[in-house]
Write an enzyme that holds these catalytic residues in place. Structure first.
Site, PDB file in Angstrom:
ATOM      1  N   GLY A   8       0.819  -1.206   0.000  1.00 29.93           N
ATOM      2  CA  GLY A   8       0.000   0.000   0.000  1.00 29.93           C
ATOM      3  C   GLY A   8       0.849   1.250   0.000  1.00 29.93           C
ATOM      4  O   GLY A   8       1.815   1.370   0.756  1.00 29.93           O
ATOM      5  N   GLY A  13       1.785   3.793   4.183  1.00 27.24           N
ATOM      6  CA  GLY A  13       2.820   3.022   3.483  1.00 27.24           C
ATOM      7  C   GLY A  13       4.052   3.868   3.172  1.00 27.24           C
ATOM      8  O   GLY A  13       5.191   3.426   3.365  1.00 27.24           O
ATOM      9  N   ARG A 266     -19.302  12.599  15.186  1.00 25.53           N
ATOM     10  CA  ARG A 266     -19.874  12.207  13.888  1.00 25.53           C
ATOM     11  C   ARG A 266     -21.040  11.227  14.018  1.00 25.53           C
ATOM     12  O   ARG A 266     -22.007  11.302  13.267  1.00 25.53           O
ATOM     13  CB  ARG A 266     -18.785  11.569  13.019  1.00 25.53           C
ATOM     14  CG  ARG A 266     -17.825  12.599  12.518  1.00 25.53           C
ATOM     15  CD  ARG A 266     -16.742  12.016  11.663  1.00 25.53           C
ATOM     16  NE  ARG A 266     -15.869  13.108  11.243  1.00 25.53           N
ATOM     17  CZ  ARG A 266     -14.729  12.948  10.620  1.00 25.53           C
ATOM     18  NH1 ARG A 266     -14.294  11.739  10.308  1.00 25.53           N
ATOM     19  NH2 ARG A 266     -13.995  13.977  10.278  1.00 25.53           N
ATOM     20  N   HIS A 325     -17.620   6.023   6.015  1.00 28.09           N
ATOM     21  CA  HIS A 325     -16.453   6.882   5.791  1.00 28.09           C
ATOM     22  C   HIS A 325     -15.149   6.246   6.251  1.00 28.09           C
ATOM     23  O   HIS A 325     -14.120   6.364   5.601  1.00 28.09           O
ATOM     24  CB  HIS A 325     -16.684   8.188   6.555  1.00 28.09           C
ATOM     25  CG  HIS A 325     -15.608   9.193   6.401  1.00 28.09           C
ATOM     26  ND1 HIS A 325     -15.211   9.666   5.168  1.00 28.09           N
ATOM     27  CD2 HIS A 325     -14.837   9.849   7.310  1.00 28.09           C
ATOM     28  CE1 HIS A 325     -14.242  10.568   5.339  1.00 28.09           C
ATOM     29  NE2 HIS A 325     -13.989  10.678   6.615  1.00 28.09           N
ATOM     30  N   SER A 365      -6.851  10.368  11.781  1.00 24.42           N
ATOM     31  CA  SER A 365      -6.368   9.295  10.905  1.00 24.42           C
ATOM     32  C   SER A 365      -5.099   9.728  10.179  1.00 24.42           C
ATOM     33  O   SER A 365      -4.114   8.979  10.103  1.00 24.42           O
ATOM     34  CB  SER A 365      -7.431   8.884   9.891  1.00 24.42           C
ATOM     35  OG  SER A 365      -6.859   7.967   9.004  1.00 24.42           O
ATOM     36  N   LEU A 366      -5.106  10.955   9.667  1.00 23.74           N
ATOM     37  CA  LEU A 366      -3.888  11.444   8.995  1.00 23.74           C
ATOM     38  C   LEU A 366      -2.727  11.440   9.984  1.00 23.74           C
ATOM     39  O   LEU A 366      -1.592  11.132   9.632  1.00 23.74           O
ATOM     40  CB  LEU A 366      -4.117  12.841   8.426  1.00 23.74           C
ATOM     41  CG  LEU A 366      -5.081  12.932   7.238  1.00 23.74           C
ATOM     42  CD1 LEU A 366      -5.233  14.372   6.765  1.00 23.74           C
ATOM     43  CD2 LEU A 366      -4.613  12.060   6.066  1.00 23.74           C
TER      44      LEU A 366
HETATM   45  C1  LIG Z   1     -12.937  11.756   1.473  1.00 19.66           C
HETATM   46  C2  LIG Z   1     -12.114  11.492   2.693  1.00 19.66           C
HETATM   47  C3  LIG Z   1     -11.701  12.565   3.488  1.00 19.66           C
HETATM   48  C4  LIG Z   1     -10.923  12.324   4.637  1.00 19.66           C
HETATM   49  N1  LIG Z   1     -10.499  13.391   5.390  1.00 19.66           N
HETATM   50  C5  LIG Z   1      -9.700  13.176   6.466  1.00 19.66           C
HETATM   51  C6  LIG Z   1      -9.173  14.268   7.218  1.00 19.66           C
HETATM   52  O1  LIG Z   1      -9.392  15.427   6.907  1.00 19.66           O
HETATM   53  N2  LIG Z   1      -8.404  13.985   8.290  1.00 19.66           N
HETATM   54  C7  LIG Z   1      -8.114  12.706   8.686  1.00 19.66           C
HETATM   55  O2  LIG Z   1      -7.404  12.504   9.676  1.00 19.66           O
HETATM   56  N3  LIG Z   1      -8.594  11.652   7.959  1.00 19.66           N
HETATM   57  C8  LIG Z   1      -9.360  11.860   6.868  1.00 19.66           C
HETATM   58  N4  LIG Z   1      -9.829  10.785   6.139  1.00 19.66           N
HETATM   59  C9  LIG Z   1      -9.368   9.441   6.479  1.00 19.66           C
HETATM   60  C10 LIG Z   1      -7.943   9.244   5.964  1.00 19.66           C
HETATM   61  O3  LIG Z   1      -7.746   9.956   4.783  1.00 19.66           O
HETATM   62  C11 LIG Z   1      -7.642   7.769   5.694  1.00 19.66           C
HETATM   63  O4  LIG Z   1      -8.056   6.993   6.773  1.00 19.66           O
HETATM   64  C12 LIG Z   1      -6.156   7.562   5.488  1.00 19.66           C
HETATM   65  O5  LIG Z   1      -5.673   8.439   4.495  1.00 19.66           O
HETATM   66  C13 LIG Z   1      -5.848   6.125   5.133  1.00 19.66           C
HETATM   67  O6  LIG Z   1      -4.487   6.042   4.785  1.00 19.66           O
HETATM   68  P1  LIG Z   1      -3.795   4.635   4.559  1.00 19.66           P
HETATM   69  O7  LIG Z   1      -2.401   4.916   4.144  1.00 19.66           O
HETATM   70  O8  LIG Z   1      -4.033   3.770   5.735  1.00 19.66           O
HETATM   71  O9  LIG Z   1      -4.614   3.988   3.354  1.00 19.66           O
HETATM   72  P2  LIG Z   1      -4.915   4.506   1.866  1.00 19.66           P
HETATM   73  O10 LIG Z   1      -4.577   5.915   1.647  1.00 19.66           O
HETATM   74  O11 LIG Z   1      -6.307   4.049   1.585  1.00 19.66           O
HETATM   75  O12 LIG Z   1      -3.896   3.662   0.985  1.00 19.66           O
HETATM   76  C14 LIG Z   1      -4.058   2.279   0.779  1.00 19.66           C
HETATM   77  C15 LIG Z   1      -3.054   1.811  -0.261  1.00 19.66           C
HETATM   78  O13 LIG Z   1      -3.144   0.393  -0.374  1.00 19.66           O
HETATM   79  C16 LIG Z   1      -3.244   0.016  -1.728  1.00 19.66           C
HETATM   80  N5  LIG Z   1      -3.933  -1.283  -1.813  1.00 19.66           N
HETATM   81  C17 LIG Z   1      -5.164  -1.604  -1.368  1.00 19.66           C
HETATM   82  N6  LIG Z   1      -5.424  -2.907  -1.635  1.00 19.66           N
HETATM   83  C18 LIG Z   1      -4.333  -3.407  -2.256  1.00 19.66           C
HETATM   84  C19 LIG Z   1      -4.000  -4.675  -2.803  1.00 19.66           C
HETATM   85  N7  LIG Z   1      -4.829  -5.733  -2.770  1.00 19.66           N
HETATM   86  N8  LIG Z   1      -2.776  -4.827  -3.377  1.00 19.66           N
HETATM   87  C20 LIG Z   1      -1.899  -3.792  -3.450  1.00 19.66           C
HETATM   88  N9  LIG Z   1      -2.185  -2.569  -2.953  1.00 19.66           N
HETATM   89  C21 LIG Z   1      -3.380  -2.379  -2.371  1.00 19.66           C
HETATM   90  C22 LIG Z   1      -3.979   1.183  -2.383  1.00 19.66           C
HETATM   91  O14 LIG Z   1      -3.774   1.193  -3.776  1.00 19.66           O
HETATM   92  C23 LIG Z   1      -3.304   2.356  -1.670  1.00 19.66           C
HETATM   93  O15 LIG Z   1      -2.082   2.633  -2.281  1.00 19.66           O
HETATM   94  C24 LIG Z   1     -10.607  10.997   4.997  1.00 19.66           C
HETATM   95  C25 LIG Z   1     -11.034   9.934   4.202  1.00 19.66           C
HETATM   96  C26 LIG Z   1     -11.784  10.176   3.058  1.00 19.66           C
HETATM   97  C27 LIG Z   1     -12.250   9.012   2.235  1.00 19.66           C
END
Ligand SMILES: Cc1cc2nc3c(=O)[nH]c(=O)nc-3n(C[C@H](O)[C@H](O)[C@H](O)COP(=O)(O)OP(=O)(O)OC[C@H]3O[C@@H](n4cnc5c(N)ncnc54)[C@H](O)[C@@H]3O)c2cc1C
Length: 521
Positions: A8, A13, A266, A325, A365-366
Site C-alpha cells: 500500500g 505506506g 460524527r 467513511h 487518521s492522517l
Molecule cells: C474523502 C475522505 C476525506 C478524509 N479526510 C480526512 C481528514 O481530513 N483527516 C483525517 O485525519 N482523515 C481523513 N480521512 C481518512 C484518511 O484519509 C484515511 O483513513 C487515510 O488516508 C488512510 O491512509 P492509509 O495509508 O491507511 O490507506 P490509503 O490511503 O487508503 O492507501 C491504501 C493503499 O493500499 C493500496 N492497496 C489496497 N489494496 C491493495 C492490494 N490488494 N494490493 C496492493 N495494494 C493495495 C492502495 O492502492 C493504496 O495505495 C478521509 C477519508 C476520506 C475518504
C-alpha cells in the site's frame, strides 16, 4: 528478497517506507495502482496536533478528546503515544516540504473539527491529504525507494507463524509472483468500500490486506465499528469536509430549521440527519461564509459540489446524506504494530492499534498514518535484522496459481457487479448507522449465500492482459469476508457505543467496554 515489503502506497505506506529506509532496510512498496492515487489524497479537513497556533491547546486535551471519542475503549497508552508525537510529526512533514496553509503570522494554520475541544487540525486548504501524499512521494523518490506498481496483493506466505513474503498478481500480465520478505507492513487501507454507492471511499477500499492477514492467522479487532460521515453529497456520497461546519456551516431541514449541534461527534450528527431524512431532505448551508472565504479554504469542495451535485454552495444549499467513511476495525496489532503473525505489521486504516476505539476523532487518521507509519517502518526494519531468512518453498504459490486458474473456469451465471451494488445497499440499510439483531442476521444470511454462489459469478472478461474484471472479482471476495466479520462482530456487541448503534440495545453496557476480536476464516 526485501527486508521490508510494504503493501500500500497511501500515507501510512509511504511514511513507513521512509523510516524503514532510514534504518538501513532494503525496502519496496507494492501497490495495486500508483502512489498518488491512494485514498489518502482525498482527505480534506486536516491533521491533528496540539500546536496551539490559533487558540490555547494541550497534548493532554488532545488525549482526552481522543479517548472520549473512542467510547472509552481506546488504548490510553497508544493514544498518548500518538498525541504526544503529533507536533513532531506535523513539523517533520513541514521539514520535507508540506505546504500547510498559514496564519497571518506565518504559523501553520489550524481549524476546528467535530469532537475537538480546541482548534487543532493543521491543513492545506481542503487539499490536505493530497499535499501530504505528494510530499511523501517526492521524498520517497529522493530516497530512491523502490515501487512495485500495478501489483495486487493476493496472499501472504507464512511458515511456522513467521512471515515469508507475499504473493501478488501482476495486473498487467495476470501472472502471479512470490515476493520474498523478512518482514511485511500491511498499509492497504480500510474496508468502507463495502458500503458500495453509500460511501466517501474509493473502490480500492475493500480491505484486501485485512482479509489476507486474517487468512494467515492474524486476528481482527473492532470490526463492528464503521464511522459514518454526516455530510456526503446526496447523489454521489462525495465528502464535504467537517471543516465546513467547523467554519460555521449549518445543517438545516427542508423548513430551513437547524436540528442538531453541527459540531457534535460524527455518530451523533449522522444519526440526527438519518432521522431527519425521514421527514424530507437535509442540507448543509455555508452561504453565509461568503465566496471569498469558501474559495480560500474550500476550493475543492465548491468544485465537487458544482460538478457532482450541480449546485454552487456560494449561493445554494448543499443536499447531503450520511455515508460510510472510515473503518475503525482491522488487523489487531500490539504496541509495536505487529499482528499475531511474527513479522507481519499493520498500520493505518487497515489496522486496529487502539487509537480510535469505537469512533475516530476527525483529523486523527492522517496523524495515525504518519506517526505510526514511521513507527511501523522502524520496528519492521529492526525485526528484519533480528533473524536469518530460511526459504519457504513454493507450495503456497502453487495453490494461489491454481486459485487464479480456477477463477478463469468459474461459470458466469450471476453478475457479481450487481451483487456488489446489492451488498452496498443492504449494508447501508441494515448494518449501517442504526443496527438491530434481526436485520443484521438477515444480512449475514445474504452474505453467506453470496459466498456459496461465488463460483457461479465468474468473469465476464477472460482475457489475460490487464484484466480489471479479475481484480474486482477477487476484491469482491475479500469484501464478503470482511462483511461477514463486521456482521458477526456487530451481532455480538449487544450495546450501543460510538459508531455502533443498536436500536435494540440503545445504551452503553459496561460488559462490553473492551475491544472485540474476530478470527473466523
Ligand atoms: C474523502 C475522505 C476525506 C478524509 N479526510 C480526512 C481528514 O481530513 N483527516 C483525517 O485525519 N482523515 C481523513 N480521512 C481518512 C484518511 O484519509 C484515511 O483513513 C487515510 O488516508 C488512510 O491512509 P492509509 O495509508 O491507511 O490507506 P490509503 O490511503 O487508503 O492507501 C491504501 C493503499 O493500499 C493500496 N492497496 C489496497 N489494496 C491493495 C492490494 N490488494 N494490493 C496492493 N495494494 C493495495 C492502495 O492502492 C493504496 O495505495 C478521509 C477519508 C476520506 C475518504
Amino acid at each position: 528478497m526485501y527486508d521490508v515489503l510494504i503493501i500500500g502506497a497511501g500515507g501510512a505506506g509511504l511514511s513507513a517506507a521512509l523510516s524503514s529506509k532510514k534504518e538501513g532496510a532494503k525496502v519496496a512498496v507494492l501497490c495495486e495502482s500508483y502512489p498518488t492515487r491512494a485514498q489518502t489524497s482525498m482527505a480534506q479537513g486536516g491533521i491533528n496536533a496540539a500546536l496551539g497556533n490559533v487558540e490555547k491547546d494541550s497534548i493532554n486535551l488532545h488525549i482526552e478528546d481522543t479517548l472520549k471519542s473512542s467510547g472509552e475503549i481506546g488504548s490510553k497508552e497508544m493514544i498518548s503515544k500518538m498525541c504526544k508525537d503529533a507536533p513532531n510529526t506535523v513539523k517533520w512533514l513541514e521539514s520535507i516540504g508540506m505546504p500547510y496553509s498559514r496564519t497571518d503570522e506565518g504559523k501553520i494554520a489550524q481549524r476546528k473539527l467535530g469532537g475537538a475541544s480546541s482548534i487543532r487540525a493543521c491543513y492545506a486548504q481542503d487539499f490536505t491529504g493530497l499535499k501530504i501524499l505528494h510530499t511523501l512521494y517526492d521524498q520517497c523518490l529522493k530516497e530512491d525507494i523502490e515501487f512495485l506498481n500495478e501489483k495486487f496483493l493476493l496472499e501472504f506466505v507464512v511458515q511456522d507463524n513467521l512471515i515469508k513474503g507475499a504473493i501478488c498478481l501482476d495486473i498487467r500480465t495476470t501472472e502471479t509472483e512470490f515476493i520474498k520478505a523478512k518482514s511485511i507492513i500491511v498499509a492497504s487501507g480500510g474496508f468502507s468500500g463495502l458500503y458500495y454507492n453509500f460511501t466517501t471511499n474509493t473502490n480500492q477500499s475493500t480491505g484486501d490486506g485485512i482479509a489476507a492477514a486474517l487468512r494467515v492467522g492474524a486476528k481482527l479487532s473492532n470490526m463492528e465499528f464503521v464511522q459514518f460521515h454526516p455530510t456526503g453529497l446526496k447523489k454521489s456520497g462525495i465528502l464535504i469536509s467537517e471543516s465546513a461546519r467547523g467554519a460555521g456551516g449549518y445543517l438545516v431541514n427542508e423548513k430551513g430549521e437547524r436540528f442538531t449541534d453541527e459540531l457534535g461527534p460524527r455518530d451523533r450528527v449522522s444519526r440526527a440527519i438519518f432521522s431527519e431524512l425521514e421527514n424530507g431532505e437535509v442540507f448543509l448551508d455555508i452561504r453565509h461564509l461568503g465566496e471569498e472565504f469558501i474559495d480560500e479554504h474550500m476550493p475543492q469542495e465548491r468544485k465537487l459540489a458544482i460538478t457532482y451535485e450541480g449546485i454552487d454552495p456560494v449561493d445554494e444549499l448543499i443536499p447531503i446524506s450520511p455515508v460510510a467513511h472510515y473503518s475503525m476495525g482491522g488487523i489487531c496489532v500490539d504496541e509495536n504494530l505487529m499482528s499475531l503473525v511474527e513479522g507481519l505489521f499493520g498500520v493505518g486504516e487497515c489496522s486496529e492499534s487502539g487509537v480510535h476505539g469505537a469512533n475516530r476523532l476527525g483529523g486523527n487518521s492522517l496523524l495515525e498514518i504518519l506517526s505510526f507509519g514511521k513507527l511501523a517502518g522502524e520496528n519492521s526494519a529492526k525485526f528484519s535484522k533480528s533473524y536469518d531468512y530460511k526459504d519457504a518453498g513454493t507450495k503456497q504459490h502453487d495453490s494461489v496459481k491454481k486459485f487464479i486458474q480456477e477463477i478463469y473456469e468459474y461459470e458466469n451465471r450471476e453478475n457479481f457487479y450487481e451483487n456488489r451494488e446489492l451488498l452496498g445497499e443492504l449494508f447501508y440499510k441494515k448494518a449501517g448507522i442504526i443496527k438491530e439483531e434481526k436485520a443484521l442476521k438477515e444480512t449475514l444470511l445474504e452474505v453467506e449465500k453470496m459466498q456459496e454462489n461465488y463460483t457461479l459469478m465468474g468473469l465476464g472478461d477472460r482475457s489475460r492482459v490487464y484484466n480489471t474484471n479479475l481484480v474486482e472479482f477477487i476484491k469482491f471476495k475479500n469484501t464478503l469476508t470482511l462483511g461477514k466479520a463486521l456482521l458477526v462482530s456487530a451481532i455480538k456487541r449487544k450495546e450501543s457505543r460510538g459508531a455502533h448503534f443498536r436500536s435494540d440495545f440503545p445504551n452503553t453496557d459496561e460488559n462490553f467496554d473492551h475491544r472485540s476480536f474476530y478470527d473466523e476464516v
